[in-house]
Write an enzyme that holds these catalytic residues in place. Structure first.
Site, PDB file in Angstrom:
ATOM      1  N   ARG A 171      -0.439  -8.934   8.863  1.00 58.47           N
ATOM      2  CA  ARG A 171       0.046  -8.880  10.243  1.00 58.47           C
ATOM      3  C   ARG A 171       0.519 -10.225  10.773  1.00 58.47           C
ATOM      4  O   ARG A 171       1.385 -10.277  11.647  1.00 58.47           O
ATOM      5  CB  ARG A 171      -1.044  -8.263  11.136  1.00 58.47           C
ATOM      6  CG  ARG A 171      -1.174  -6.764  10.934  1.00 58.47           C
ATOM      7  CD  ARG A 171      -2.479  -6.208  11.456  1.00 58.47           C
ATOM      8  NE  ARG A 171      -3.588  -6.551  10.578  1.00 58.47           N
ATOM      9  CZ  ARG A 171      -4.851  -6.169  10.773  1.00 58.47           C
ATOM     10  NH1 ARG A 171      -5.155  -5.456  11.847  1.00 58.47           N
ATOM     11  NH2 ARG A 171      -5.795  -6.501   9.922  1.00 58.47           N
ATOM     12  N   GLY A 194     -12.994   5.457 -15.797  1.00 62.28           N
ATOM     13  CA  GLY A 194     -11.813   5.087 -16.578  1.00 62.28           C
ATOM     14  C   GLY A 194     -10.810   6.208 -16.749  1.00 62.28           C
ATOM     15  O   GLY A 194      -9.597   6.021 -16.564  1.00 62.28           O
ATOM     16  N   TYR A 204     -10.353 -13.710   9.504  1.00 60.75           N
ATOM     17  CA  TYR A 204      -9.289 -14.600   9.044  1.00 60.75           C
ATOM     18  C   TYR A 204      -9.749 -16.043   8.914  1.00 60.75           C
ATOM     19  O   TYR A 204     -10.530 -16.539   9.728  1.00 60.75           O
ATOM     20  CB  TYR A 204      -8.106 -14.574  10.026  1.00 60.75           C
ATOM     21  CG  TYR A 204      -7.381 -13.250  10.090  1.00 60.75           C
ATOM     22  CD1 TYR A 204      -6.704 -12.751   8.973  1.00 60.75           C
ATOM     23  CD2 TYR A 204      -7.372 -12.495  11.256  1.00 60.75           C
ATOM     24  CE1 TYR A 204      -6.034 -11.540   9.028  1.00 60.75           C
ATOM     25  CE2 TYR A 204      -6.706 -11.276  11.322  1.00 60.75           C
ATOM     26  CZ  TYR A 204      -6.040 -10.810  10.214  1.00 60.75           C
ATOM     27  OH  TYR A 204      -5.384  -9.607  10.260  1.00 60.75           O
ATOM     28  N   HIS A 219       0.912  -1.150   0.000  1.00 60.96           N
ATOM     29  CA  HIS A 219       0.000   0.000   0.000  1.00 60.96           C
ATOM     30  C   HIS A 219       0.947   1.195   0.000  1.00 60.96           C
ATOM     31  O   HIS A 219       1.295   1.739   1.057  1.00 60.96           O
ATOM     32  CB  HIS A 219      -0.874   0.023   1.260  1.00 60.96           C
ATOM     33  CG  HIS A 219      -2.055  -0.891   1.186  1.00 60.96           C
ATOM     34  ND1 HIS A 219      -3.021  -0.774   0.218  1.00 60.96           N
ATOM     35  CD2 HIS A 219      -2.431  -1.929   1.969  1.00 60.96           C
ATOM     36  CE1 HIS A 219      -3.952  -1.703   0.400  1.00 60.96           C
ATOM     37  NE2 HIS A 219      -3.608  -2.429   1.448  1.00 60.96           N
ATOM     38  N   ASP A 256      -1.638  -2.689  -4.107  1.00 60.61           N
ATOM     39  CA  ASP A 256      -3.047  -2.923  -3.754  1.00 60.61           C
ATOM     40  C   ASP A 256      -3.785  -1.576  -3.739  1.00 60.61           C
ATOM     41  O   ASP A 256      -4.209  -1.096  -2.695  1.00 60.61           O
ATOM     42  CB  ASP A 256      -3.059  -3.604  -2.379  1.00 60.61           C
ATOM     43  CG  ASP A 256      -4.443  -3.971  -1.893  1.00 60.61           C
ATOM     44  OD1 ASP A 256      -5.413  -3.786  -2.648  1.00 60.61           O
ATOM     45  OD2 ASP A 256      -4.528  -4.436  -0.736  1.00 60.61           O
ATOM     46  N   LYS A 266      -6.630  -0.673  -5.233  1.00 61.48           N
ATOM     47  CA  LYS A 266      -8.111  -0.720  -5.209  1.00 61.48           C
ATOM     48  C   LYS A 266      -8.709   0.490  -5.907  1.00 61.48           C
ATOM     49  O   LYS A 266      -9.490   1.254  -5.329  1.00 61.48           O
ATOM     50  CB  LYS A 266      -8.646  -0.832  -3.786  1.00 61.48           C
ATOM     51  CG  LYS A 266      -8.262  -2.120  -3.068  1.00 61.48           C
ATOM     52  CD  LYS A 266      -9.016  -2.270  -1.754  1.00 61.48           C
ATOM     53  CE  LYS A 266      -8.673  -3.523  -0.998  1.00 61.48           C
ATOM     54  NZ  LYS A 266      -7.327  -3.544  -0.429  1.00 61.48           N
ATOM     55  N   PHE A 267      -8.367   0.645  -7.175  1.00 60.43           N
ATOM     56  CA  PHE A 267      -8.942   1.739  -7.961  1.00 60.43           C
ATOM     57  C   PHE A 267     -10.466   1.616  -7.932  1.00 60.43           C
ATOM     58  O   PHE A 267     -11.007   0.508  -7.925  1.00 60.43           O
ATOM     59  CB  PHE A 267      -8.446   1.655  -9.411  1.00 60.43           C
ATOM     60  CG  PHE A 267      -6.984   1.955  -9.559  1.00 60.43           C
ATOM     61  CD1 PHE A 267      -6.516   3.265  -9.532  1.00 60.43           C
ATOM     62  CD2 PHE A 267      -6.062   0.930  -9.727  1.00 60.43           C
ATOM     63  CE1 PHE A 267      -5.161   3.541  -9.671  1.00 60.43           C
ATOM     64  CE2 PHE A 267      -4.710   1.198  -9.867  1.00 60.43           C
ATOM     65  CZ  PHE A 267      -4.264   2.506  -9.834  1.00 60.43           C
ATOM     66  N   ALA A 268     -11.136   2.770  -7.980  1.00 63.59           N
ATOM     67  CA  ALA A 268     -12.610   2.722  -7.866  1.00 63.59           C
ATOM     68  C   ALA A 268     -13.284   3.897  -8.558  1.00 63.59           C
ATOM     69  O   ALA A 268     -14.374   4.287  -8.162  1.00 63.59           O
ATOM     70  CB  ALA A 268     -13.000   2.683  -6.384  1.00 63.59           C
TER      71      ALA A 268
END
Ligand code: S5P
Length: 264
Positions: free
Chosen positions: A232, A98, A213, A62, A91, A93-95
């Site tokens: 973690r 376009g 988890y 990240h 990571d 996480k495009f949102a």
């Protein structure tokens, strides 16, 4: 189903270059572990990347949480990826639409596409998000994962949202090679989506902020996912990073061998 073939068999047949190199390196290094290095300084991130490098197929970052990010960090991550033979996965996480994600992916401070082999996107904006990212990523040989299911409690990524996300991937297999999800997503032998699953831990079942988890066995054998993403559980205790990476690598690989055995 393709999911139950060996990684080597899937490498040999996969139409997507990014998926092929991932499966090949998983087989070569005997690991399906991806470490999520969610730390906030350059020094810590590089130290974790170097320590876990021999045990992972993918290092997940990240990059926007690193307080002293600079281009040298990206350059050093690329060097470590070569040294230890792993892929980098930002990571992000495009949102967005376009046109916006295109700039977020290729430009700005982080220039993600220039160093990260893999990135991911939410499907909530519709297919234009894939088209935008593809314009930047495909010429560089990058690959995209779609978020089809999230690991956190109460996630809205279920039912028709997940089904539609898979349909989007199916229509864009030149660039999209899989999912962030909790289960295998293939519907037939004709397709082979890589599933990377976060929310993996051997010692605890969740955190105080909604994370949930499961064990590598549940994720790989019972749910048919391909890569375990562990954060973690690996970097949580700084003096045990290498030991935990070894432990999760072994748990993930043994689960994979068990899956192959069960479906022979
Ligand atoms: O559904 C998701 C998707 C992702 S990519 N759930 C997740 O937890 N992740 C990411 O996986 C999350 O952003 C973090 O980097 C990692 C899980 O970290 P851990 O410390 O909980 O293992």
């Amino acid at each position: 189903m393709n999911t139950y073939k060996t990684y080597a068999e899937r490498a040999a047949r996969h139409p997507n270059a990014c998926a092929r190199s991932l499966f090949e390196l998983m087989e070569r290094k005997k690991t399906n572990l991806s470490v999520a290095a969610d730390v906030t300084t350059k020094k810590e991130l590089l130290a974790i990347a170097d320590a876990v490098g021999p045990y992972v197929c993918v290092l997940k970052t990240h990059i926007d949480i690193v307080e002293d990010f600079d281009q040298d960090l990206a350059d050093q991550l690329v060097e470590l990826a070569k040294k230890h033979d792993f892929l980098l996965f930002e990571d992000r996480k495009f949102a967005d639409i376009g046109n916006t994600v295109k700039h977020q992916y290729g430009k700005g401070v982080y220039k993600i596409a220039s160093w990260s082999h893999i990135t991911n996107a939410h499907t909530v904006p519709g297919e234009g998000i894939i088209s935008g990212l593809r314009e930047v990523g495909l010429p560089l040989g990058r690959g995209l994962l779609l978020l089809a299911e999230m690991s956190s409690k109460g996630a809205l990524t279920q039912g028709s949202y997940t089904t539609e996300s898979v349909a989007m991937a199916r229509r864009n297999q030149d660039f999209v090679f899989g999912f962030i999800a909790q289960h295998k997503m293939n519907e037939s032998d004709d397709e082979d989506f890589v599933v990377m699953a976060p929310g993996v831990g051997l010692d605890v079942t969740g955190d105080s902020l909604g994370q949930q988890y499961r064990t590598p066995y549940q994720v790989i054998v019972e749910s048919g996912c391909d890569v375990i993403i562990v954060g973690r559980g690996v970097y949580g205790k700084p003096d045990q990073v290498e030991a935990q990476a070894t432990r999760y690598r072994e748990a993930g690989w043994n689960a994979y061998l068990e899956r192959v055995r069960q479906h022979q």
